[in-house]
Design a protein around this motif. Sequence first.
Motif, PDB file in Angstrom:
ATOM      1  N   GLY A 143       0.815  -1.203   0.000  1.00 17.63           N
ATOM      2  CA  GLY A 143       0.000   0.000   0.000  1.00 17.63           C
ATOM      3  C   GLY A 143       0.850   1.254   0.000  1.00 17.63           C
ATOM      4  O   GLY A 143       2.085   1.208   0.006  1.00 17.63           O
ATOM      5  N   ARG A 194      -9.113   3.378   1.301  1.00 13.17           N
ATOM      6  CA  ARG A 194      -9.034   2.990  -0.106  1.00 13.17           C
ATOM      7  C   ARG A 194     -10.106   3.744  -0.874  1.00 13.17           C
ATOM      8  O   ARG A 194     -11.297   3.507  -0.683  1.00 13.17           O
ATOM      9  N   LYS A 195      -9.682   4.637  -1.711  1.00 14.13           N
ATOM     10  CA  LYS A 195     -10.615   5.438  -2.503  1.00 14.13           C
ATOM     11  C   LYS A 195     -10.825   4.824  -3.881  1.00 14.13           C
ATOM     12  O   LYS A 195     -11.948   4.714  -4.366  1.00 14.13           O
ATOM     13  N   HIS A 220      -8.413   2.083  -5.048  1.00 15.32           N
ATOM     14  CA  HIS A 220      -7.686   0.823  -5.178  1.00 15.32           C
ATOM     15  C   HIS A 220      -8.209  -0.201  -4.169  1.00 15.32           C
ATOM     16  O   HIS A 220      -8.353   0.102  -2.990  1.00 15.32           O
ATOM     17  N   ASN A 255      -7.082  -3.412  -3.065  1.00 16.04           N
ATOM     18  CA  ASN A 255      -6.328  -4.298  -2.183  1.00 16.04           C
ATOM     19  C   ASN A 255      -5.633  -3.599  -1.023  1.00 16.04           C
ATOM     20  O   ASN A 255      -5.496  -4.159   0.060  1.00 16.04           O
ATOM     21  N   PHE A 256      -5.139  -2.367  -1.257  1.00 11.26           N
ATOM     22  CA  PHE A 256      -4.345  -1.669  -0.237  1.00 11.26           C
ATOM     23  C   PHE A 256      -4.824  -0.231  -0.082  1.00 11.26           C
ATOM     24  O   PHE A 256      -5.502   0.310  -0.961  1.00 11.26           O
ATOM     25  N   GLU A 257      -4.430   0.372   1.051  1.00  3.31           N
ATOM     26  CA  GLU A 257      -4.767   1.787   1.254  1.00  3.31           C
ATOM     27  C   GLU A 257      -4.069   2.644   0.201  1.00  3.31           C
ATOM     28  O   GLU A 257      -2.927   2.380  -0.158  1.00  3.31           O
ATOM     29  N   ASP A 258      -4.790   3.659  -0.322  1.00  2.10           N
ATOM     30  CA  ASP A 258      -4.184   4.541  -1.317  1.00  2.10           C
ATOM     31  C   ASP A 258      -4.047   5.975  -0.813  1.00  2.10           C
ATOM     32  O   ASP A 258      -3.573   6.856  -1.528  1.00  2.10           O
ATOM     33  N   ASN A 312      -0.375   9.848  -0.591  1.00  2.00           N
ATOM     34  CA  ASN A 312      -1.485   9.266  -1.353  1.00  2.00           C
ATOM     35  C   ASN A 312      -1.072   9.002  -2.791  1.00  2.00           C
ATOM     36  O   ASN A 312      -0.051   9.501  -3.270  1.00  2.00           O
ATOM     37  N   THR A 322       0.349   1.127   9.393  1.00  2.00           N
ATOM     38  CA  THR A 322      -0.683   0.349   8.696  1.00  2.00           C
ATOM     39  C   THR A 322      -1.611  -0.338   9.703  1.00  2.00           C
ATOM     40  O   THR A 322      -2.817  -0.461   9.472  1.00  2.00           O
TER      41      THR A 322
END
Length: 348
Positions: free
Chosen positions: A181, A211-212, A214, A216-219, A238, A336
């Motif tokens: 991420g 997550r906006k 994406h 799988n991971f935080e963006d 970001n 995370t």
Amino acid sequence: MSRHANHRAFISRCRFAVSVAALMRVGVIGVGSMGQNHVRVYSEIADVVGIADPDVKAGGVVSNRFNVSYYTDATHLLKEELDAVSVCVPTEHHAKVALDVIRAGIPVLVEKPLAATVEEAKRIVDAAKQAGVTLAVGHIERHNPAIAAVKRHVQEGQYGDLVTAAARRVSSFPGRVRDIGVVMDLGVHEIDVLRYLVGAPVESVFALGGRKLHGNFEDHANVLLRFHNGVHGFVEVNWLTPMKVRKLALTCLKNFVEVDYTEQSVTVSSSTLGPLDPFNLYQIPLEHHQQKIHVRKEEPLRRELEDFLNAIREKRPPLVPGEDAVETLRVAIAATESHRTGKLVQLT
């Protein structure tokens, strides 16, 4: 396995007036976005013996461009006579590949982050110690000339005591990232720089993000750090901003310091308040003082790889040793975790 004809002559060697005998023999494992840049820089300062990557298309392009031997299996590259290796594979493979290099008795530089987990990172550090080989980690911004200048001035107390440090590293999504991420990709840069400048352990971490776009991971994420010496840090990262921003601001007792990583510029500001008319708050008599610090622009990656090779030659620690990278990774993983749980994570 395919190999190109052996060759060891580069025009760039003449340009830098380095004798072939003095050049260190290096290899690069993983020639994606970062790895191919390692090959480019090494081709100017060292003897690139070969590269390894299971992706035949990527490996072939790099091999042809730099006229170096190419292996689909890194174990074959490690059988060559090598003085140093860069590991530029995806993060999830860092531990396995780095340990293979160390077992071969070869000094290694691992791209950031050092590993996917703290446990894996510690295994790499312990293995390098036991084998007696140099381990460096690619936290590239420590090698940015602007950060080097600010670090020196902070240590000398030129800006007064450091109070807060705020970093912003934002851009649109890079297609190269698949396995981590935004905190581990971009945030780890700023966490490492803040640790480097503050010079104290991180006590606690709190992060908000999400997550906006994406799945799988935080963006996007905002990370708050409390250091042992009372300094506070803030990191904004970001993959959603339609422009690239790489900036750092330090609030100190004497000065406000701004760093632009991309421009490699440092601006030092302060102000003096004159006699104040309480009936006219629109025109406040503030005298601003601003100074641009001259920084000689250099490619951070070149400085990083030169530091790595010089550390091997001089038998000294590199600027970013493994132990240091483990601590940066601990903080990034804590961020995370905080983002996932919504809770403050205490580290010490």
